[in-house]
Write a protein that holds these residues in place. Structure first.
Motif, PDB file in Angstrom:
ATOM      1  N   PRO A 242     -24.055  41.827 -24.663  1.00 66.68           N
ATOM      2  CA  PRO A 242     -23.463  41.591 -25.993  1.00 66.68           C
ATOM      3  C   PRO A 242     -22.992  40.159 -26.216  1.00 66.68           C
ATOM      4  O   PRO A 242     -22.970  39.683 -27.355  1.00 66.68           O
ATOM      5  CB  PRO A 242     -22.287  42.574 -26.041  1.00 66.68           C
ATOM      6  CG  PRO A 242     -22.667  43.660 -25.082  1.00 66.68           C
ATOM      7  CD  PRO A 242     -23.452  42.986 -23.991  1.00 66.68           C
ATOM      8  N   VAL A 276     -27.565  37.098 -34.690  1.00 66.53           N
ATOM      9  CA  VAL A 276     -27.684  38.533 -34.887  1.00 66.53           C
ATOM     10  C   VAL A 276     -28.732  38.767 -35.965  1.00 66.53           C
ATOM     11  O   VAL A 276     -28.554  38.366 -37.113  1.00 66.53           O
ATOM     12  CB  VAL A 276     -26.337  39.161 -35.291  1.00 66.53           C
ATOM     13  CG1 VAL A 276     -26.481  40.674 -35.432  1.00 66.53           C
ATOM     14  CG2 VAL A 276     -25.264  38.832 -34.268  1.00 66.53           C
ATOM     15  N   THR A 291     -30.560  48.485 -32.613  1.00 63.62           N
ATOM     16  CA  THR A 291     -29.948  47.658 -33.648  1.00 63.62           C
ATOM     17  C   THR A 291     -28.862  46.793 -33.025  1.00 63.62           C
ATOM     18  O   THR A 291     -27.995  47.307 -32.300  1.00 63.62           O
ATOM     19  CB  THR A 291     -29.334  48.533 -34.749  1.00 63.62           C
ATOM     20  OG1 THR A 291     -30.370  49.338 -35.307  1.00 63.62           O
ATOM     21  CG2 THR A 291     -28.708  47.677 -35.838  1.00 63.62           C
ATOM     22  N   PRO A 293     -25.424  44.688 -32.440  1.00 62.88           N
ATOM     23  CA  PRO A 293     -24.071  44.971 -32.923  1.00 62.88           C
ATOM     24  C   PRO A 293     -23.718  44.062 -34.093  1.00 62.88           C
ATOM     25  O   PRO A 293     -24.248  42.954 -34.212  1.00 62.88           O
ATOM     26  CB  PRO A 293     -23.201  44.671 -31.692  1.00 62.88           C
ATOM     27  CG  PRO A 293     -23.981  43.652 -30.925  1.00 62.88           C
ATOM     28  CD  PRO A 293     -25.423  44.039 -31.126  1.00 62.88           C
ATOM     29  N   VAL A 295     -21.689  41.437 -35.548  1.00 66.79           N
ATOM     30  CA  VAL A 295     -20.792  40.389 -35.052  1.00 66.79           C
ATOM     31  C   VAL A 295     -20.380  39.539 -36.233  1.00 66.79           C
ATOM     32  O   VAL A 295     -21.186  38.759 -36.749  1.00 66.79           O
ATOM     33  CB  VAL A 295     -21.480  39.519 -33.976  1.00 66.79           C
ATOM     34  CG1 VAL A 295     -20.522  38.450 -33.477  1.00 66.79           C
ATOM     35  CG2 VAL A 295     -21.951  40.390 -32.824  1.00 66.79           C
TER      36      VAL A 295
END
Length: 425
Positions: A242, A276, A291, A293, A295
């Motif tokens: 992430p 993203v 998908t 995250p 952000v």
């Protein structure tokens, strides 16, 4: 607020002034829906034809020349350094947004060259049903597929060209197994960028040749499908951690450190705005990826000065383009580990334009005569030419390391295939 601006600008890029006239749609500040980019070979016939109609219209309007000119003029700022991934993601989105000005339901697909890596000549994407293959003998003009007999006006007036690396063949590309080995063993953005740019990315440009191996390669629509595949690879690597959706590292073309707040050349937006794919202004994902995250980020910083013009047909990039076929003009040719490649690797890289061992990218099988008749080894991509690497802002040492990695992976694939053949005997 204008839906988009049409720009007539002179962008100072180092010592070069890039002049271009074509629309630059504004990115939205929110997403009303997330679209899915898919492998072009999985689109329905209707979806494929809608895409082809849109890109033919973009070519008719001269916008492909504009993309080729822009990419060429700032090539040294976005290749061979860590602006590469983010800037090309923004470039693809620029292209896709213009597509959607013509047909809002068309989404940029990608070309999965890993499917037919060992024999790209069998890839339907390089067939007459899609983008056509090699240019014709003599002038290298593309004569089949959706880009058949296309002309270009940048950098000079000519046909769209491809000139396969080995005359009638591209040589092999990277298997996705090698790409994923790089994904698994690479932790930093800078290192991942270097390994992909100097490996799986570069071999496709060199293999197709002609306009595709130059910095004005975006005159060929296939450039955008190739880079959508590179963008997908980056997105897949990001999804493994992430933190990769928030941070980048590395250096720009003048060796200044980059962060998510660093500004992208030409677009004047921060790198963080690209991190993203389903974030504001981008609003897409890929067909086989989770998908990303959400952000939250601040509104992108806009640093570029623009002179707004309503003129979409300015002659300085020849926007009124006609179908043109040259008669006899040659096209202008313009780390899994950190160990340094040994002298043998460098010697092989210098010999990178030798013909692969056998037609169809196979070499003689191993073992008994009977086994040889059943299976032949795949040939790895051959080393990229040193002069082309330097001319195209690549890193020859990194390219040599990636050559060693992909060769080892192909050797593993061959060993496994021989083992399976032996068991099934």
């Amino acid at each position: 607020m204008l839906k988009y601006v049409c720009i007539a600008l002179a962008v100072i890029v180092g010592e070069v002034v890039a002049k271009s006239v074509f629309p630059m749609p504004r990115l939205s500040q929110s997403c009303t829906k997330i679209v899915v980019r898919r492998d072009i070979t999985t689109l329905s016939p209707d979806e494929q034809q809608r895409f082809f109609r849109v890109v033919r219209e973009m070519h008719r309007r001269g916008w492909m020349d504009g993309f080729g000119s822009m990419h060429d003029h700032i090539s040294h700022q976005v290749h061979g350094n860590d602006q590469f991934f983010a800037w090309h993601r923004r470039f693809l989105r620029h292209f896709e947004t213009l597509m959607q000005e013509i047909d809002p339901n068309v989404v940029l697909p990608y070309w999965n060259w890993g499917t037919f890596w060992q024999n790209p000549l069998a890839d339907p994407v390089l067939s007459s049903q899609f983008f056509g293959g090699n240019g014709r003998p003599g002038d290298n003009c593309v004569m089949e597929g959706t880009e058949a007999r296309w002309g270009r006006n940048y950098p000079t007036k000519n046909c769209l060209t491809r000139k396969f690396r080995y005359g009638t063949s591209t040589g092999s590309f990277w298997p996705m197994r090698a790409v994923r080995d790089v994904m698994k063993t690479t932790k930093s953005h800078a290192q991942f960028r270097s390994r992909i740019e100097n490996g799986a990315h570069g071999i496709v440009h060199l293999g197709l040749g002609g306009d595709f191996e130059t910095m004005w390669a975006p005159v060929d629509v296939l450039f955008f499908l190739h880079h959508a595949m590179i963008d997908k690879i980056w997105a897949e690597w990001q999804a493994q951690d992430p933190q990769r959706f928030q941070n980048v590292d590395g250096y720009d073309s003048v060796r200044q450190p980059i962060t998510a707040d660093s500004i992208m050349p030409f677009y004047g937006e921060d790198i963080g705005s690209t991190l993203v794919t389903n974030g504001p202004g981008y609003c897409y994902t890929y067909d086989d990826l989770p998908t990303p995250p959400a952000v939250p980020r601040n509104k992108p910083k806009i640093m570029m000065s623009m002179n707004v013009s309503a003129n979409l047909t300015d002659a300085n990039i020849g926007l009124q383009q006609q179908s043109f076929v040259s008669q006899g003009h040659e096209a202008e040719q313009a780390s899994a580990d950190n160990e340094q490649a040994d002298s043998g690797d460098q010697d092989n890289a210098e010999a990178g334009d030798e013909q692969p061992a056998a037609e169809g990218f196979f070499v003689k099988g191993h073992g008994s005569d009977e086994a040889k008749a059943k299976i032949m080894d795949f040939v790895p991509p051959q080393p990229m030419d040193q002069s082309w690497l330097k001319q195209s802002h690549y890193d020859p040492a990194e390219a040599a390391r990636m050559q060693k990695l992909v060769s080892n992976v192909v050797a593993e694939i061959n060993a496994e295939r021989r083992q399976v053949a032996s068991i099934s005997k």
